[in-house]
Write an enzyme that holds these catalytic residues in place. Structure first.
Site, PDB file in Angstrom:
ATOM      1  CG  HIS A 242      -2.051  -0.993   1.438  1.00  0.00           C
ATOM      2  ND1 HIS A 242      -3.067  -0.567   1.345  1.00  0.00           N
ATOM      3  CD2 HIS A 242      -2.038  -2.853   0.938  1.00  0.00           C
ATOM      4  CE1 HIS A 242      -3.826  -1.329   1.555  1.00  0.00           C
ATOM      5  NE2 HIS A 242      -3.754  -2.843   1.059  1.00  0.00           N
TER       6      HIS A 242
ATOM      7  CD  GLN B  49       9.458  -6.894  -6.752  1.00  0.00           C
ATOM      8  OE1 GLN B  49      10.355  -8.417  -6.121  1.00  0.00           O
ATOM      9  NE2 GLN B  49       8.554  -7.166  -7.125  1.00  0.00           N
TER      10      GLN B  49
ATOM     11  CG  HIS C 261       3.597 -12.418  -3.571  1.00  0.00           C
ATOM     12  ND1 HIS C 261       4.836 -12.095  -4.944  1.00  0.00           N
ATOM     13  CD2 HIS C 261       3.077 -12.184  -3.558  1.00  0.00           C
ATOM     14  CE1 HIS C 261       4.993 -10.607  -4.923  1.00  0.00           C
ATOM     15  NE2 HIS C 261       3.444 -10.390  -3.747  1.00  0.00           N
TER      16      HIS C 261
ATOM     17  CD1 TRP D 246      -2.062  -4.211  -9.403  1.00  0.00           C
ATOM     18  CD2 TRP D 246      -1.777  -4.733 -10.472  1.00  0.00           C
ATOM     19  NE1 TRP D 246      -2.305  -3.054 -10.469  1.00  0.00           N
ATOM     20  CE2 TRP D 246      -2.011  -4.354 -10.953  1.00  0.00           C
ATOM     21  CE3 TRP D 246      -1.394  -6.368 -11.569  1.00  0.00           C
ATOM     22  CZ2 TRP D 246      -1.984  -4.325 -13.090  1.00  0.00           C
ATOM     23  CZ3 TRP D 246      -1.950  -6.857 -12.596  1.00  0.00           C
ATOM     24  CH2 TRP D 246      -2.102  -5.640 -13.033  1.00  0.00           C
ATOM     25  CG  ASN D 247       2.496  -2.842  -5.631  1.00  0.00           C
ATOM     26  OD1 ASN D 247       1.734  -1.840  -6.049  1.00  0.00           O
ATOM     27  ND2 ASN D 247       2.383  -2.260  -3.928  1.00  0.00           N
TER      28      ASN D 247
ATOM     29  CD  GLU E 263       7.555  -3.371  -8.512  1.00  0.00           C
ATOM     30  OE1 GLU E 263       7.577  -4.530  -7.900  1.00  0.00           O
ATOM     31  OE2 GLU E 263       7.078  -2.516  -7.776  1.00  0.00           O
TER      32      GLU E 263
ATOM     33  CG  ASP F  24      -3.985  -8.508  -4.610  1.00  0.00           C
ATOM     34  OD1 ASP F  24      -3.358  -8.415  -4.304  1.00  0.00           O
ATOM     35  OD2 ASP F  24      -3.823  -8.281  -6.236  1.00  0.00           O
ATOM     36  CD  GLN F  25      -0.653 -13.479  -3.314  1.00  0.00           C
ATOM     37  OE1 GLN F  25      -0.149 -14.385  -2.797  1.00  0.00           O
ATOM     38  NE2 GLN F  25      -0.050 -12.279  -2.145  1.00  0.00           N
TER      39      GLN F  25
END
Length: 490
Positions: free
Chosen positions: A28, A365, A380, A383-384, A388, A405-406
């Site tokens: 977040h 990353q 995993h 969303w980030n 990316e 949400d994965q």
């Protein structure tokens, strides 16, 4: 803002003041900070500067600014672009966290009281907040906005398809849907299996956390239905055009992704112990010595904990695939197995290396994904991380989803966009090393499917970078968002 949201008159010296309130998790905080930076670099149509402030819980603020010489204990500090103001969520020591329903209720009361005081301080200082931007899970933030007569916007930090799934759940879910195996959502080429809905919505364990999160989202959707705020979605218009179009019949959506920051100064921040410059030089030098598109990069995010047995299988699979690999094993990311005797595989810890691969406790990353040596991302599917992979390096994904949400994101990666492969698990819920090696080969090999995956991901990289560049759709859509407020000024 919609007519139902009251508007405050702007102070003379500056334009709007956006207070971005983020939950104290890295997933977040980073997109929240990137949004605040993007807003602060805009200006109102009359040329006045925009103020942007990021507020996170006290415990997260202390991790953001760990040096004792910083201004973390004062009312505000700044990085030269945005200001940072902590708020209390009732768990300021960082050692404890909400566990029971009563804990979560206490957290909401503390957050509302503290944020209300923050808003009052800004008003008294002559820089009143003109919009509170809530990163999804934030009923307390909505309470504060309504109590102070300030418009609010929702910052949806997940893909539009997850928004559609949750909207469907809270507006259409009944016993018939509960028995269904899949649900058709607007804009998706195929029905979404119910098992791939966000995990807390389909939880069958009676988890307190799942119940609390479900109720928080239920309340958020009720607020969106009632007040019709702008909903900023961290996605690309071209990537989810059909879903966005379908959901615009119900919500006022603005696509603002990929929200990765407007410049190198907006690099990701870490809320936990991570590698220093010496470690970073070591793994970057290691990457530079590898051929282009040869390295498997494996990392499971900032929240997911992996059992020792499972991490042992991952390490075995990476060795089995025979390709160079960079594996992140977070220092706090391992959990003991119920039966420790079940794990006979080597579990890499700390920093170690062998002829084939390297294991690190953490890495930068964005920089790793941007390196030409990286040819695959075992992820995993947070969303980030997913966005990316698209925007930074155009790196195909091998999805190992766990929760939240994965599962939905992994479904999108494989079934909707065709830019990766989702792994399977055995009857015990374990991803075997053999299965991981198989999926890596499907992505990095010479077969027709691997070639198609790589080409599609390259196309998404081009699309994402164009959106994020100066004058791209991220900047354009945020300017439109700000002008919406300008049109309401008396």
């Amino acid at each position: 803002m919609a007519d139902k949201q009251e508007h405050q008159q702007q102070p003379h010296g500056h334009g709007h003041h956006f207070l971005v309130v983020a939950y104290g998790m890295q997933s977040h905080v980073n997109p929240g900070r990137a949004l605040a930076h993007r807003l602060a670099r805009l200006s109102c149509i009359d040329g006045r500067p925009i103020l942007a402030t990021l507020s996170v819980p006290v415990a997260a603020q202390r991790r953001l600014f760990p040096s004792p010489t910083t201004m973390v204990d004062k009312e505000a500090c700044s990085d030269g672009v945005i200001s940072y103001v902590p708020h209390s969520d009732g768990f300021d020591d960082g050692a404890s966290a909400p566990k029971t329903a009563e804990d979560w209720a206490r957290r909401r009361r503390a957050t509302a009281a503290s944020l209300s005081a923050v808003v009052a301080r800004f008003a008294a200082a002559g820089t009143p907040v003109t919009c509170i931007v809530v990163t999804m899970v934030g009923p307390a933030m909505v309470d504060v906005a309504r109590d102070h007569g300030i418009p609010f916007a929702v910052y949806w930090i997940q893909p539009a398809a997850v928004l559609a799934a949750e909207y469907h759940y809270f507006h259409s879910y009944d016993d018939d849907h509960a028995r269904a195996r899949e649900v058709s959502l607007p804009g998706l080429r195929r029905p979404l299996p119910v098992r791939d809905f966000p995990s807390f919505l389909v939880d069958t364990t009676g988890s307190v956390l799942a119940k609390v999160i479900t109720e928080m989202f239920r309340e958020l959707f009720e607020s969106m239905d009632r007040w019709r705020p702008k909903v900023l979605v961290n996605t690309l218009e071209e990537l989810e055009a059909g879903v966005l179009a379908g959901m615009r019949r119900h919500l006022d959506l603005v696509a603002v992704g990929p929200m990765l920051g407007a410049s190198a100064d907006d690099a990701r921040i870490h809320l936990f112990e991570h590698d220093d410059d010496v470690d970073k030089k070591r793994y970057m030098d290691w990457l530079r010595a590898r051929p282009d598109s040869s390295v498997v990069y494996a990392s499971f995010g900032s929240v997911t904990k992996v059992t020792r047995h499972q991490m042992g299988e991952v390490a075995a699979g990476l060795r089995q695939c025979g390709r160079p690999y960079l594996l992140v094993v977070r220092r706090d990311g391992l959990q003991d197995d119920d039966d420790e005797s079940s794990s006979s595989l080597h579990v890499p810890l700390g920093s170690e290396s062998c002829q084939q691969g390297m294991v690190v406790g953490w890495c930068d990353q964005l920089e790793v994904l941007s390196h030409p040596a990286v040819g695959c991302f075992v992820s995993h599917c947070g969303w980030n991380s997913t966005i990316e992979a698209m925007a930074s390096g155009g790196v195909p994904i091998v999805g190992v989803p766990d929760s939240f949400d994965q599962p939905t994101n992994a479904y999108l990666v494989e079934e909707e966009w065709g830019v990766g492969i989702r792994t399977g698990r055995n009857s015990d819920g374990v991803l075997s090393g053999t299965e991981l090696a198989r999926c890596i080969e499907l992505v990095m090999g010479d077969g027709a499917r691997a070639v198609a995956i790589r080409e599609r991901m390259k196309g998404l990289k081009t699309m994402a970078q164009a959106a994020a560049d100066t004058g791209g759709s991220v900047e354009t859509n945020l300017r439109h968002f700000v002008k919406t407020f300008q049109a309401l000024e008396p």
